[in-house]
Design a protein around this motif. Structure first.
Motif, PDB file in Angstrom:
ATOM      1  N   VAL A  78      21.678-108.507  52.154  1.00 16.19           N
ATOM      2  CA  VAL A  78      22.800-107.561  52.117  1.00 16.19           C
ATOM      3  C   VAL A  78      24.056-108.330  52.482  1.00 16.19           C
ATOM      4  O   VAL A  78      24.209-108.781  53.620  1.00 16.19           O
ATOM      5  N   ASP A  79      24.954-108.517  51.515  1.00 12.45           N
ATOM      6  CA  ASP A  79      26.102-109.387  51.765  1.00 12.45           C
ATOM      7  C   ASP A  79      27.214-108.657  52.514  1.00 12.45           C
ATOM      8  O   ASP A  79      27.189-107.436  52.696  1.00 12.45           O
ATOM      9  N   ASP A  80      28.206-109.440  52.979  1.00 12.00           N
ATOM     10  CA  ASP A  80      29.286-108.898  53.798  1.00 12.00           C
ATOM     11  C   ASP A  80      30.091-107.838  53.052  1.00 12.00           C
ATOM     12  O   ASP A  80      30.583-106.881  53.669  1.00 12.00           O
ATOM     13  N   ASP A  81      30.239-107.991  51.749  1.00 11.81           N
ATOM     14  CA  ASP A  81      31.017-107.029  50.979  1.00 11.81           C
ATOM     15  C   ASP A  81      30.380-105.644  51.037  1.00 11.81           C
ATOM     16  O   ASP A  81      31.079-104.643  51.244  1.00 11.81           O
ATOM     17  N   ILE A  82      29.066-105.579  50.889  1.00 11.69           N
ATOM     18  CA  ILE A  82      28.380-104.288  50.956  1.00 11.69           C
ATOM     19  C   ILE A  82      28.517-103.694  52.350  1.00 11.69           C
ATOM     20  O   ILE A  82      28.818-102.505  52.519  1.00 11.69           O
ATOM     21  N   VAL A  83      28.309-104.505  53.374  1.00 11.54           N
ATOM     22  CA  VAL A  83      28.393-104.021  54.756  1.00 11.54           C
ATOM     23  C   VAL A  83      29.792-103.487  55.053  1.00 11.54           C
ATOM     24  O   VAL A  83      29.955-102.409  55.640  1.00 11.54           O
ATOM     25  N   ASP A 124      24.576 -99.714  46.281  1.00  7.74           N
ATOM     26  CA  ASP A 124      24.448-101.174  46.228  1.00  7.74           C
ATOM     27  C   ASP A 124      23.496-101.676  47.301  1.00  7.74           C
ATOM     28  O   ASP A 124      22.732-102.630  47.074  1.00  7.74           O
ATOM     29  N   LEU A 125      23.520-101.030  48.470  1.00  5.52           N
ATOM     30  CA  LEU A 125      22.604-101.404  49.551  1.00  5.52           C
ATOM     31  C   LEU A 125      21.164-101.139  49.139  1.00  5.52           C
ATOM     32  O   LEU A 125      20.296-102.008  49.307  1.00  5.52           O
ATOM     33  N   ARG A 126      20.901 -99.960  48.600  1.00  5.51           N
ATOM     34  CA  ARG A 126      19.533 -99.629  48.173  1.00  5.51           C
ATOM     35  C   ARG A 126      19.048-100.590  47.093  1.00  5.51           C
ATOM     36  O   ARG A 126      17.888-101.021  47.112  1.00  5.51           O
ATOM     37  N   ARG A 127      19.940-100.958  46.193  1.00  4.55           N
ATOM     38  CA  ARG A 127      19.572-101.868  45.114  1.00  4.55           C
ATOM     39  C   ARG A 127      19.228-103.246  45.684  1.00  4.55           C
ATOM     40  O   ARG A 127      18.243-103.865  45.280  1.00  4.55           O
ATOM     41  N   ALA A 128      20.037-103.730  46.631  1.00  8.04           N
ATOM     42  CA  ALA A 128      19.778-105.041  47.230  1.00  8.04           C
ATOM     43  C   ALA A 128      18.459-105.046  48.000  1.00  8.04           C
ATOM     44  O   ALA A 128      17.667-105.991  47.891  1.00  8.04           O
ATOM     45  N   VAL A 186      26.817 -96.358  76.258  1.00  7.95           N
ATOM     46  CA  VAL A 186      25.472 -96.779  75.877  1.00  7.95           C
ATOM     47  C   VAL A 186      25.472 -96.892  74.359  1.00  7.95           C
ATOM     48  O   VAL A 186      25.725 -95.914  73.660  1.00  7.95           O
ATOM     49  N   LEU A 187      25.239 -98.096  73.842  1.00  2.00           N
ATOM     50  CA  LEU A 187      25.293 -98.339  72.403  1.00  2.00           C
ATOM     51  C   LEU A 187      23.905 -98.659  71.876  1.00  2.00           C
ATOM     52  O   LEU A 187      23.137 -99.371  72.530  1.00  2.00           O
ATOM     53  N   PHE A 188      23.590 -98.136  70.686  1.00  2.00           N
ATOM     54  CA  PHE A 188      22.293 -98.354  70.070  1.00  2.00           C
ATOM     55  C   PHE A 188      22.432 -99.373  68.939  1.00  2.00           C
ATOM     56  O   PHE A 188      23.083 -99.094  67.932  1.00  2.00           O
ATOM     57  N   ALA A 189      21.857-100.557  69.107  1.00  2.00           N
ATOM     58  CA  ALA A 189      21.815-101.524  68.014  1.00  2.00           C
ATOM     59  C   ALA A 189      20.850-101.005  66.951  1.00  2.00           C
ATOM     60  O   ALA A 189      19.894-100.310  67.260  1.00  2.00           O
ATOM     61  N   GLY A 190      21.098-101.362  65.692  1.00  3.53           N
ATOM     62  CA  GLY A 190      20.202-100.915  64.646  1.00  3.53           C
ATOM     63  C   GLY A 190      20.920-100.503  63.386  1.00  3.53           C
ATOM     64  O   GLY A 190      20.349 -99.853  62.522  1.00  3.53           O
ATOM     65  N   SER A 191      22.194-100.866  63.277  1.00  4.39           N
ATOM     66  CA  SER A 191      22.947-100.587  62.059  1.00  4.39           C
ATOM     67  C   SER A 191      23.690-101.851  61.645  1.00  4.39           C
ATOM     68  O   SER A 191      23.889-102.768  62.454  1.00  4.39           O
ATOM     69  N   PHE A 192      24.105-101.911  60.386  1.00  8.70           N
ATOM     70  CA  PHE A 192      24.807-103.087  59.889  1.00  8.70           C
ATOM     71  C   PHE A 192      26.152-103.251  60.595  1.00  8.70           C
ATOM     72  O   PHE A 192      26.833-102.264  60.885  1.00  8.70           O
TER      73      PHE A 192
END
Length: 248
Positions: free
Chosen positions: A103-108, A92-96, A164-170
């Protein structure tokens, strides 16, 4: 936990592959240590084989500072069984994205939350096993990976004393509330031009963290363009918070 292989790298670091039940992992330890050493858990986005060069480089930098480092494979990655829920969410993510749709909250939620629910207990079980080994004594840090996993783990695992956290994901919306329960010192890395990252979501999550000491290190460039000096700053952060011989 049982070890499946061992080799000594050219800088003397000992690398051992292990299995924790059906979960593969890797442990790196410094060449010589006269006392039990701190441990850094190395998070990643999944796929140990693909991620190995970067993980090994991070582990060897950690070993040079006198730390052990360890990682485990994520649920549904590598040779581990796939989750139908997560696989459908990825489709669903690839399709969006292909359609240029938000990318809506449901997919995330379907993409990230099942991963967090499974991965965090696995990391805690791995930590139990790792801290029982001779030569590893803590304190413990967490570095990198899917930021929602790091957020949950840092909030519920008292043995983790810095992250140490890496931002860059949903980021699911529920993680903003969980972030308020994270109180350990934090160093957050953000690539400002990461096209796959919701920059505002990353900033909002940073704002939500409850830590009194938290630093946001933002760099120009895309997802894989983290400059060397940013990695060095993260290493210095762990040196201050995990190394008993360094005064903060």
């Amino acid at each position: 936990m049982h070890f499946t292989s061992e080799k000594r790298l050219d800088d003397g670091v000992v690398e051992r592959a292990f299995a924790l039940g059906d979960i593969p992992g890797i442990l790196w330890t410094p060449a010589e240590a006269s006392a039990p050493v701190p441990l850094i858990l190395l998070g990643h986005p999944g796929g140990l084989d693909k991620m190995y060069p970067r993980l090994a480089a991070r582990a060897r930098q950690s070993a040079a500072q006198g730390f052990a480092a360890a990682t485990i494979e994520l649920p549904g990655s590598g040779d581990r069984p796939r989750s139908p829920v997560t696989e459908q969410a990825r489709a669903d993510l690839r399709r969006a994205l292909a359609a240029g749709e938000p990318v809506d909250d449901d997919i995330v939620d379907r993409l990230v939350l099942p991963l967090v629910e499974t991965a965090v207990p696995e990391w805690r079980a791995a930590l139990d096993a790792l801290l029982s080994l001779p030569g590893i004594g803590g304190p413990v840090g967490y570095s990198g990976g899917v930021i929602s996993i790091g957020t949950r783990l840092a909030g519920v695992e008292p043995r983790i004393t810095a992250a140490v956290l890496f931002a860059g994901s949903f980021v699911p919306r529920v993680m903003y509330e969980e972030a308020r329960h994270v109180t350990v010192p934090l160093h957050v890395l953000l690539q400002w031009d990461d096209k796959g990252n919701d920059r505002q979501a990353a900033l909002d999550l940073f704002d939500a963290f409850g830590s009194e000491e938290k630093t946001l290190h933002a760099n120009m460039g895309g997802h894989t363009g983290v400059p060397q000096y940013a990695g060095d700053a993260a290493a210095d952060f762990f040196d201050r918070h995990l190394n008993p011989g360094v005064v903060s």
